[in-house]
Design a protein around this motif. Structure first.
Motif, PDB file in Angstrom:
ATOM      1  N   VAL A 262     -15.732   4.403  30.902  1.00 41.02           N
ATOM      2  CA  VAL A 262     -14.783   5.432  31.303  1.00 41.02           C
ATOM      3  C   VAL A 262     -13.859   5.656  30.114  1.00 41.02           C
ATOM      4  O   VAL A 262     -13.196   4.727  29.648  1.00 41.02           O
ATOM      5  N   VAL A 263     -13.841   6.881  29.613  1.00 37.94           N
ATOM      6  CA  VAL A 263     -12.884   7.260  28.574  1.00 37.94           C
ATOM      7  C   VAL A 263     -11.671   7.800  29.328  1.00 37.94           C
ATOM      8  O   VAL A 263     -11.764   8.826  29.994  1.00 37.94           O
ATOM      9  N   MET A 264     -10.575   7.056  29.250  1.00 41.33           N
ATOM     10  CA  MET A 264      -9.403   7.340  30.076  1.00 41.33           C
ATOM     11  C   MET A 264      -8.196   7.733  29.236  1.00 41.33           C
ATOM     12  O   MET A 264      -8.158   7.502  28.038  1.00 41.33           O
ATOM     13  N   GLY A 265      -7.213   8.315  29.911  1.00 41.16           N
ATOM     14  CA  GLY A 265      -5.961   8.699  29.285  1.00 41.16           C
ATOM     15  C   GLY A 265      -5.439   9.961  29.934  1.00 41.16           C
ATOM     16  O   GLY A 265      -6.105  10.573  30.772  1.00 41.16           O
ATOM     17  N   VAL A 266      -4.258  10.350  29.538  1.00 44.95           N
ATOM     18  CA  VAL A 266      -3.649  11.554  30.097  1.00 44.95           C
ATOM     19  C   VAL A 266      -4.332  12.794  29.527  1.00 44.95           C
ATOM     20  O   VAL A 266      -5.102  12.717  28.559  1.00 44.95           O
ATOM     21  N   SER A 267      -4.025  13.911  30.093  1.00 43.65           N
ATOM     22  CA  SER A 267      -4.572  15.175  29.630  1.00 43.65           C
ATOM     23  C   SER A 267      -4.171  15.395  28.173  1.00 43.65           C
ATOM     24  O   SER A 267      -3.050  15.099  27.766  1.00 43.65           O
ATOM     25  N   GLY A 268      -5.106  15.893  27.387  1.00 44.38           N
ATOM     26  CA  GLY A 268      -4.847  16.161  25.974  1.00 44.38           C
ATOM     27  C   GLY A 268      -5.144  15.004  25.054  1.00 44.38           C
ATOM     28  O   GLY A 268      -5.009  15.125  23.837  1.00 44.38           O
TER      29      GLY A 268
END
Length: 170
Positions: free
Chosen positions: A11-17
């Protein structure tokens, strides 16, 4: 793309942008596994809510997380990469319940860089006005979680190379 028994599910995760889609697609290509865009799993009501500038809550995210989790479970044997904000640990635990060996790549960047990226892109439903709510909800990947945090300001190919090296050490 071939089936790769034993390939990781990531899963490549993080906030938008943060670059989840770009890095995720390149990482999947490097691993020769299927890539899935996490936004494609959102119900239409979620897309409409975000497009209107309203943050999602845990109840909104539940069916989306379940759909991503089902995809991970289906790819647990042959590997795959999916982008998914996975902002909270409880969300990541929900995903890991379906695919226990899931590896999380958390793409982190300064707020001003994230805002610049979000403002500069076209054709995406997520307005930059929701960045603060995502950052407020974000629980960074913890040391005891399977995965790593990476500097999302690096070039996507450099992130892929570093992630491939990290995966080789696990």
């Amino acid at each position: 793309m071939s089936e790769r028994p034993g390939a990781p599910v990531i899963v490549v995760m993080g906030v938008s942008g943060s670059g989840k889609s770009t890095v995720g697609a390149r990482l999947a290509a490097a691993l020769d596994v299927e890539y899935a865009e996490g936004d494609d799993f959102h119900p239409a009501a979620n897309i409409a809510k975000m497009a209107a500038g309203t943050p999602l809550d845990d109840a909104d995210r539940a069916p989306w997380l379940d759909a991503v989790a089902a995809w991970l479970a289906q790819h647990a044997d042959q590997g795959g990469v999916v982008s998914c904000s996975a902002l909270k640990r409880i969300y990541r635990e929900r995903l890991r319940a379906a695919a226990p060996d899931t590896y999380f790549l958390h793409l982190a960047a300064p707020k001003d860089e994230l805002a610049r990226r979000m403002t500069g892109r076209s054709g995406h439903f997520m307005p930059s006005s929701l960045l603060d709510s995502q950052l407020a909800a974000l629980e960074p990947l913890a040391a005891d979680e399977h995965g790593r945090t990476a500097d999302a300001t690096l070039a996507p190919d450099d992130l892929v190379t570093a992630t491939m090296a990290a995966l080789a050490r696990t």
